[in-house]
Design an enzyme around this catalytic site. Sequence first.
Site, PDB file in Angstrom:
ATOM      1  N   HIS A 198       0.833  -1.225   0.000  1.00 42.64           N
ATOM      2  CA  HIS A 198       0.000   0.000   0.000  1.00 42.64           C
ATOM      3  C   HIS A 198       0.858   1.263   0.000  1.00 42.64           C
ATOM      4  O   HIS A 198       0.496   2.262   0.636  1.00 42.64           O
ATOM      5  CB  HIS A 198      -0.960   0.013   1.201  1.00 42.64           C
ATOM      6  N   ASN A 228     -10.160  -3.356   2.192  1.00 36.65           N
ATOM      7  CA  ASN A 228      -9.830  -3.260   0.767  1.00 36.65           C
ATOM      8  C   ASN A 228     -11.096  -2.963  -0.036  1.00 36.65           C
ATOM      9  O   ASN A 228     -12.185  -2.867   0.519  1.00 36.65           O
ATOM     10  CB  ASN A 228      -9.241  -4.592   0.283  1.00 36.65           C
TER      11      ASN A 228
END
Length: 493
Positions: A55, A128
Amino acid sequence: MNDQKKLTTASGIPYYHHEDTQSIGPRGPLLLQDFILHEKMAHFNRERIPERIVHAKGSAAYGTFTVTHDISRYTKAKLFSEIGKQTRIILRMSTVGGEKGSADTERDPRGFALKFYTEDGNWDLVGNNTPVFFIKDGKKFSDFIHTQKRDPYTNCKSATMVWDFFSHNPESLHQVLFLMSDRGTPYGYRHMHGYGSHTYSMINAKNERAFVKFHFRTVQGIKNFTAGEALQMKGEDPDFAQRDLLSSIDQGDFPKWILKIQVMTEEQANHHSFNPFDLTKVWSQKEFPLIEVGQLELNENPSNYFAEVEQLAFAPAHIVDGIGHSPDKMLQARILSYPDAQRYRLGVNYEQIPVNRCPYLVNNYERDGRMRVDGNGYEQPNYYPNSFDTTKPDETYIRPSEVLENHIADWYDRNGPGENEHFFQPGTFYRDVLSVEEKRSLEANIIDSMSGITGPKREEIINRQLCHFFRADMALGIAIAKGLDIKVDMQQH
Ligand code: NDP
């Protein structure tokens, strides 16, 4: 003239020569005593902090969560206590596998990480844009992520590593199908759903526990790039998602999501046909319907990217009274791993950085450590119990107990119901959820990606993965085999 600011060093000393260094004569060597030169260069050398291993590339904005429906029968969490209640939040969305400079339109899941600044402390819901994940045990995570990063020899991304891992781990199939569908290349961050992904729990005022899944449904509507459009945008504007989010908020077009939850009682969890804490599976919305809770709106851009986005730190460990974890093995691993990662990346006092700081009371006996900037408890005692301060743990926050009786082992419950069954939900997804056009682009995206598998193990990897597709759905298997020019002996399937 009045609002003109003097230029100063980091220690506040005003100075004039910002661009010219002290030297012996106009062409001579430099003097060690020009500490301003050293300060500028030394600070510059230290500008980068460790990039997030996953990320790394992301965008964030502040906003408001507003309760629209009463769910107090499930939770005593104060942020859900009454209709109309508003809580300040920050949401960071991101790609997963790429480095900080990678393109926003890469095929990848997208992170959807929320921090609610609640009066009972910060609640981080770190999910997510997909309801499932590739693996269900955190012990596999580092192996998995290595395959999404660069090959140790070529230093390039490798379809061979990616599909080798997927084919050896059939539980990844569900998420692989989501990834390879057009939802694997969302049109920026505003047009995708968010999911808490894991199973969490909620605890009500009577200390009754229920398990929950969180769904954030985009109000902007789902919109994706095709594979071709995503590739083109990678060249045209690698920061497409950042620019899109920032400019929509700057223009007053505030993106919104509706929060809904699915609820499963402890009794239902005990008797469910498969492990409801398995992150590779969803709870059917027909069996566990979505219950509306509230609205999330993003309405304020951070004023400085590094300060408020790069230094923003989430940890699924951070839950607030009325919300609990679950035995989801991936969640359990992340409870440990995320604060550990933030301590490495930002330092032990990372929760004092303004964007991470709880705006309400923080009061404990943790002291010292690098970059302690909040007064360090001042003159107050640094131990508990003591005879001097008035701090008392509040028993209204006692967590209800849980009964657990079992054998300790490195469990992989191969014979547990549904534990080794990785194909039913991917098959349903392919057959019943995707439209004909979505099926065709899913197949084309898989074929394109698997065509990149090279080397002596190519055939073995493809065959192993093909078996998974066939087990999910015969038509899917045939389509991929045909696209890869592989002859299938139907007798074997
Ligand atoms: P439902 O028909 O009740 O729900 C289907 C879900 O699939 C909806 O949430 C829908 O969301 C979502 N969806 C539709 N198109 C796509 C797509 N192209 N990519 C990803 N998600 C999509 O069925 P069930 O709940 O019984 O689940 C059936 C299958 O749907 C599951 O096996 C799973 O693969 C998939 N799914 C299930 C979810 C869940 O939480 N139960 C969530 C997402 C997918 P939308 O309104 O955006 O179309």
